[in-house]
Scaffold this active site. Structure first.
Site, PDB file in Angstrom:
ATOM      1  N   SER A   1      52.399  49.606 -20.350  1.00  0.00           N
ATOM      2  CA  SER A   1      51.243  50.421 -20.006  1.00  0.00           C
ATOM      3  C   SER A   1      50.271  49.639 -19.120  1.00  0.00           C
ATOM      4  O   SER A   1      50.643  49.217 -18.028  1.00  0.00           O
ATOM      5  CB  SER A   1      50.578  50.943 -21.286  1.00  0.00           C
ATOM      6  OG  SER A   1      49.690  51.996 -21.018  1.00  0.00           O
TER       7      SER A   1
ATOM      8  N   ASP B   1      55.662  61.397 -21.525  1.00  0.00           N
ATOM      9  CA  ASP B   1      54.587  60.437 -21.287  1.00  0.00           C
ATOM     10  C   ASP B   1      53.844  60.856 -20.031  1.00  0.00           C
ATOM     11  O   ASP B   1      54.471  61.124 -18.995  1.00  0.00           O
ATOM     12  CB  ASP B   1      55.196  59.033 -21.121  1.00  0.00           C
ATOM     13  CG  ASP B   1      54.154  57.941 -20.901  1.00  0.00           C
ATOM     14  OD1 ASP B   1      52.940  58.231 -20.916  1.00  0.00           O
ATOM     15  OD2 ASP B   1      54.567  56.778 -20.722  1.00  0.00           O
TER      16      ASP B   1
ATOM     17  N   HIS C   1      54.824  58.043 -24.968  1.00  0.00           N
ATOM     18  CA  HIS C   1      54.149  56.801 -24.617  1.00  0.00           C
ATOM     19  C   HIS C   1      53.908  55.981 -25.881  1.00  0.00           C
ATOM     20  O   HIS C   1      53.543  56.510 -26.930  1.00  0.00           O
ATOM     21  CB  HIS C   1      52.807  57.103 -23.942  1.00  0.00           C
ATOM     22  CG  HIS C   1      52.137  55.878 -23.409  1.00  0.00           C
ATOM     23  ND1 HIS C   1      52.385  55.392 -22.150  1.00  0.00           N
ATOM     24  CD2 HIS C   1      51.237  55.028 -23.974  1.00  0.00           C
ATOM     25  CE1 HIS C   1      51.671  54.301 -21.957  1.00  0.00           C
ATOM     26  NE2 HIS C   1      50.961  54.048 -23.050  1.00  0.00           N
TER      27      HIS C   1
END
Length: 312
Positions: A154, A248, A278
């Site tokens: 991320s 996601d 995610h």
């Protein structure tokens, strides 16, 4: 494909716990919530006892954790996710142990300053300092000529690919591979994966906007050290392993970055994990696909390091 059963059950468990959405709470409360989730993770495989270290930054030092497997064949610098606002190396220790065992690399979990207390470019500066520290410590961490992998999930994936580009532009330190797990690469909140109702899960469009608002002003978001998808030139970057998740909001920008790397002549392995959301990569022991994704990354690291060993 719809979410898999394990993810659906986990989301139901989290929903039952109650609480306001992350984008409606303070950064401090959001950090405490993420730390609570990490308490559910197992300790991870038994690598050698971790060493608590510090790595330098401008004006001070930051915590780092070093996890060393027997006979390490390389060093993997891991930068944690959390939207540049939440997350910590302690919350990623289980994953770090897993990666050390699977890749046979010394894993360095390096901290960076968090927003809003330390907005951009603090995180980039700290990640760059961490890479320089790893380079200076190669012989102690593995071997003098040990390959270095930069990795992150991320926001950490965002930082990993940015420092890989900095290393290219500065002529070093040498980076042999980048592992980008659902990386943040842009600030387009209106693309297909951002607006898909099926993707508004544990992380959604509003939460990402909340992270961005804490991290960097709107007028600076086109900078390549914020949105690496907008960098002018990606040629000459290290080979990349890119992991995305089907459900996601960051899926499309991760895929777009993989394609831009390929177009620039960079070797890329991109795998999109069906039925996943995610955050699945860091949820050690909670989701079956988590272990599958770590195995996939480890296989790619092994293949690449094997190729390096035959050419050195």
């Amino acid at each position: 494909m719809s979410l898999d059963e394990a993810t659906t059950a986990l989301l139901a468990q989290l929903a039952a716990a109650g609480g306001a959405p992350m984008h409606e709470v303070s950064p401090g409360e959001a950090r405490a919530r993420m730390a609570g989730l990490a308490q559910l993770y197992p300790a991870g495989p038994g690598a050698r006892p971790q060493r608590r270290r510090t790595h330098p930054r401008a004006g001070g030092e930051l915590p780092a954790r070093v996890i060393t497997p027997p006979n390490p064949r390389g060093v993997l610098l891991y930068l944690h996710g959390g939207g540049w606002v939440v997350g910590s190396i302690g919350e990623h220790e289980s994953l770090g142990r897993q990666l050390a065992a699977a890749t046979r690399c010394t894993v360095v979990l390096a901290s960076y300053r968090l927003a809003p207390e330390a907005p951009w470019p603090a995180a980039v500066e700290d990640a760059w300092a961490a890479l320089q520290w790893v380079d200076a410590q190669r012989s102690a961490l593995a071997a003098e000529d040990a390959p270095v992998v930069v990795a992150g999930d991320s926001a950490g994936g965002n930082l990993a690919t940015i420092v890989a580009r900095h290393a290219r532009d500065a002529g070093g330190p040498s980076v042999d591979l980048q592992v980008l797990v659902y990386p943040v690469t842009d600030h387009d909140f209106d693309n297909g994966s951002y607006t898909d109702p099926a993707n508004q899960l544990a992380l959604n469009r509003q939460t990402l906007q909340w992270f961005w608002e804490h991290y960097v002003p709107v007028d600076q978001r086109d900078h390549a050290d914020v949105s690496p998808l907008r960098a002018d030139d990606l040629a000459g970057l290290p080979p990349a392993v890119v992991v995305t998740a089907e459900h996601d909001v960051l899926r499309d920008e991760g895929a777009a970055y993989a394609e831009r790397l390929r177009a620039a002549g960079v070797q890329v392995d991109h795998r999109d994990f069906a039925g996943q959301m995610h955050g699945f990569f860091t949820m050690v022991g909670l989701l079956p696909a988590q272990a599958e994704a770590v195995d996939h990354v480890a296989q790619q690291v092994d293949t690449h390091l094997n190729s390096l060993e035959t050419t050195r």
